[in-house]
Design a protein around this motif. Sequence first.
Motif, PDB file in Angstrom:
ATOM      1  N   GLU A  16      -3.113 -25.309  16.575  1.00 58.29           N
ATOM      2  CA  GLU A  16      -4.095 -25.754  17.559  1.00 58.29           C
ATOM      3  C   GLU A  16      -3.645 -27.043  18.262  1.00 58.29           C
ATOM      4  O   GLU A  16      -3.859 -27.209  19.459  1.00 58.29           O
ATOM      5  CB  GLU A  16      -5.457 -25.958  16.896  1.00 58.29           C
ATOM      6  CG  GLU A  16      -6.591 -26.088  17.870  1.00 58.29           C
ATOM      7  CD  GLU A  16      -6.695 -24.919  18.855  1.00 58.29           C
ATOM      8  OE1 GLU A  16      -6.889 -25.189  20.057  1.00 58.29           O
ATOM      9  OE2 GLU A  16      -6.576 -23.753  18.444  1.00 58.29           O
ATOM     10  N   GLU A  17      -2.997 -27.960  17.532  1.00 59.03           N
ATOM     11  CA  GLU A  17      -2.470 -29.189  18.148  1.00 59.03           C
ATOM     12  C   GLU A  17      -1.391 -28.856  19.177  1.00 59.03           C
ATOM     13  O   GLU A  17      -1.336 -29.459  20.242  1.00 59.03           O
ATOM     14  CB  GLU A  17      -1.890 -30.126  17.088  1.00 59.03           C
ATOM     15  CG  GLU A  17      -2.913 -30.842  16.258  1.00 59.03           C
ATOM     16  CD  GLU A  17      -2.250 -31.684  15.184  1.00 59.03           C
ATOM     17  OE1 GLU A  17      -2.414 -32.927  15.238  1.00 59.03           O
ATOM     18  OE2 GLU A  17      -1.561 -31.115  14.309  1.00 59.03           O
ATOM     19  N   LYS A  19      -1.044 -26.003  20.825  1.00 54.98           N
ATOM     20  CA  LYS A  19      -1.695 -25.342  21.962  1.00 54.98           C
ATOM     21  C   LYS A  19      -2.381 -26.373  22.856  1.00 54.98           C
ATOM     22  O   LYS A  19      -2.240 -26.350  24.083  1.00 54.98           O
ATOM     23  CB  LYS A  19      -2.711 -24.312  21.467  1.00 54.98           C
ATOM     24  CG  LYS A  19      -3.329 -23.491  22.580  1.00 54.98           C
ATOM     25  CD  LYS A  19      -4.238 -22.413  22.032  1.00 54.98           C
ATOM     26  CE  LYS A  19      -3.397 -21.290  21.482  1.00 54.98           C
ATOM     27  NZ  LYS A  19      -4.175 -20.094  21.125  1.00 54.98           N
ATOM     28  N   SER A  20      -3.103 -27.300  22.259  1.00 58.33           N
ATOM     29  CA  SER A  20      -3.810 -28.334  23.019  1.00 58.33           C
ATOM     30  C   SER A  20      -2.833 -29.214  23.795  1.00 58.33           C
ATOM     31  O   SER A  20      -3.056 -29.532  24.968  1.00 58.33           O
ATOM     32  CB  SER A  20      -4.653 -29.173  22.065  1.00 58.33           C
ATOM     33  OG  SER A  20      -5.259 -30.233  22.735  1.00 58.33           O
ATOM     34  N   PHE A  21      -1.743 -29.606  23.148  1.00 53.95           N
ATOM     35  CA  PHE A  21      -0.730 -30.439  23.785  1.00 53.95           C
ATOM     36  C   PHE A  21      -0.143 -29.746  25.006  1.00 53.95           C
ATOM     37  O   PHE A  21      -0.072 -30.327  26.097  1.00 53.95           O
ATOM     38  CB  PHE A  21       0.373 -30.768  22.775  1.00 53.95           C
ATOM     39  CG  PHE A  21       1.587 -31.407  23.378  1.00 53.95           C
ATOM     40  CD1 PHE A  21       1.569 -32.729  23.782  1.00 53.95           C
ATOM     41  CD2 PHE A  21       2.756 -30.677  23.550  1.00 53.95           C
ATOM     42  CE1 PHE A  21       2.697 -33.317  24.348  1.00 53.95           C
ATOM     43  CE2 PHE A  21       3.884 -31.252  24.109  1.00 53.95           C
ATOM     44  CZ  PHE A  21       3.853 -32.575  24.510  1.00 53.95           C
ATOM     45  N   CYS A  23      -1.316 -27.137  26.745  1.00 52.94           N
ATOM     46  CA  CYS A  23      -2.326 -26.871  27.776  1.00 52.94           C
ATOM     47  C   CYS A  23      -2.618 -28.134  28.586  1.00 52.94           C
ATOM     48  O   CYS A  23      -2.872 -28.059  29.788  1.00 52.94           O
ATOM     49  CB  CYS A  23      -3.596 -26.321  27.144  1.00 52.94           C
ATOM     50  SG  CYS A  23      -3.430 -24.602  26.595  1.00 52.94           S
ATOM     51  N   ARG A  24      -2.551 -29.285  27.943  1.00 50.48           N
ATOM     52  CA  ARG A  24      -2.765 -30.559  28.640  1.00 50.48           C
ATOM     53  C   ARG A  24      -1.732 -30.749  29.755  1.00 50.48           C
ATOM     54  O   ARG A  24      -1.987 -31.432  30.753  1.00 50.48           O
ATOM     55  CB  ARG A  24      -2.665 -31.706  27.630  1.00 50.48           C
ATOM     56  CG  ARG A  24      -3.110 -33.036  28.144  1.00 50.48           C
ATOM     57  CD  ARG A  24      -3.139 -34.119  27.064  1.00 50.48           C
ATOM     58  NE  ARG A  24      -3.483 -33.596  25.757  1.00 50.48           N
ATOM     59  CZ  ARG A  24      -2.821 -33.891  24.631  1.00 50.48           C
ATOM     60  NH1 ARG A  24      -1.794 -34.715  24.655  1.00 50.48           N
ATOM     61  NH2 ARG A  24      -3.194 -33.379  23.478  1.00 50.48           N
ATOM     62  N   TYR A  25      -0.563 -30.154  29.612  1.00 49.98           N
ATOM     63  CA  TYR A  25       0.501 -30.288  30.608  1.00 49.98           C
ATOM     64  C   TYR A  25       0.658 -29.042  31.465  1.00 49.98           C
ATOM     65  O   TYR A  25       1.690 -28.838  32.089  1.00 49.98           O
ATOM     66  CB  TYR A  25       1.817 -30.667  29.921  1.00 49.98           C
ATOM     67  CG  TYR A  25       1.759 -32.085  29.407  1.00 49.98           C
ATOM     68  CD1 TYR A  25       1.989 -33.160  30.254  1.00 49.98           C
ATOM     69  CD2 TYR A  25       1.392 -32.346  28.091  1.00 49.98           C
ATOM     70  CE1 TYR A  25       1.876 -34.463  29.804  1.00 49.98           C
ATOM     71  CE2 TYR A  25       1.284 -33.645  27.639  1.00 49.98           C
ATOM     72  CZ  TYR A  25       1.520 -34.697  28.488  1.00 49.98           C
ATOM     73  OH  TYR A  25       1.407 -35.983  28.051  1.00 49.98           O
ATOM     74  N   GLY A  26      -0.371 -28.195  31.499  1.00 49.08           N
ATOM     75  CA  GLY A  26      -0.402 -27.084  32.428  1.00 49.08           C
ATOM     76  C   GLY A  26       0.061 -25.741  31.910  1.00 49.08           C
ATOM     77  O   GLY A  26       0.061 -24.760  32.653  1.00 49.08           O
ATOM     78  N   ARG A  63       8.119 -30.595  32.239  1.00 51.43           N
ATOM     79  CA  ARG A  63       6.991 -31.495  31.984  1.00 51.43           C
ATOM     80  C   ARG A  63       6.975 -32.032  30.560  1.00 51.43           C
ATOM     81  O   ARG A  63       6.453 -33.120  30.318  1.00 51.43           O
ATOM     82  CB  ARG A  63       5.662 -30.771  32.248  1.00 51.43           C
ATOM     83  CG  ARG A  63       5.470 -30.363  33.679  1.00 51.43           C
ATOM     84  CD  ARG A  63       4.156 -29.663  33.858  1.00 51.43           C
ATOM     85  NE  ARG A  63       4.009 -29.199  35.235  1.00 51.43           N
ATOM     86  CZ  ARG A  63       2.910 -28.684  35.718  1.00 51.43           C
ATOM     87  NH1 ARG A  63       1.840 -28.557  34.952  1.00 51.43           N
ATOM     88  NH2 ARG A  63       2.864 -28.282  36.971  1.00 51.43           N
ATOM     89  N   VAL A  64       7.513 -31.254  29.613  1.00 49.62           N
ATOM     90  CA  VAL A  64       7.428 -31.663  28.207  1.00 49.62           C
ATOM     91  C   VAL A  64       8.786 -31.798  27.512  1.00 49.62           C
ATOM     92  O   VAL A  64       8.854 -32.343  26.408  1.00 49.62           O
ATOM     93  CB  VAL A  64       6.520 -30.707  27.405  1.00 49.62           C
ATOM     94  CG1 VAL A  64       5.075 -30.831  27.859  1.00 49.62           C
ATOM     95  CG2 VAL A  64       6.992 -29.269  27.513  1.00 49.62           C
ATOM     96  N   TRP A  69       6.490 -37.204  21.254  1.00 53.09           N
ATOM     97  CA  TRP A  69       5.162 -36.785  20.798  1.00 53.09           C
ATOM     98  C   TRP A  69       5.139 -36.780  19.278  1.00 53.09           C
ATOM     99  O   TRP A  69       6.021 -36.217  18.648  1.00 53.09           O
ATOM    100  CB  TRP A  69       4.831 -35.402  21.350  1.00 53.09           C
ATOM    101  CG  TRP A  69       3.471 -34.886  21.007  1.00 53.09           C
ATOM    102  CD1 TRP A  69       2.278 -35.488  21.248  1.00 53.09           C
ATOM    103  CD2 TRP A  69       3.161 -33.645  20.370  1.00 53.09           C
ATOM    104  NE1 TRP A  69       1.246 -34.703  20.808  1.00 53.09           N
ATOM    105  CE2 TRP A  69       1.760 -33.559  20.269  1.00 53.09           C
ATOM    106  CE3 TRP A  69       3.918 -32.588  19.881  1.00 53.09           C
ATOM    107  CZ2 TRP A  69       1.108 -32.476  19.695  1.00 53.09           C
ATOM    108  CZ3 TRP A  69       3.275 -31.507  19.319  1.00 53.09           C
ATOM    109  CH2 TRP A  69       1.888 -31.455  19.231  1.00 53.09           C
TER     110      TRP A  69
END
Length: 85
Positions: A16-17, A19-21, A23-26, A63-64, A69
Amino acid sequence: MAELWVGNIEDDTSDEEIKSFLCRYGFPPFDSIQRVEGTGERPAVVLGFNDVGAHVLQNLQPRVHNMFWKNRTLTVQVVPERDES
């Protein structure tokens, strides 16, 4: 199916972390996750995206990639499409 390799993930990072990370970057939510332990020093995950083309991930990857992180610098690459035949 397009796949994304995310290397040097902190070992205790939850799905989940991740996925959240992303999704935060598109990034769209991934459909599958496979953990790759290797030697244990730089764990990785391979994320599968059923309805997303590799070209979409290639546009999002910068982007990542090389982002710092959770006390690690990530390595993010789009996995080349494989011929399953």
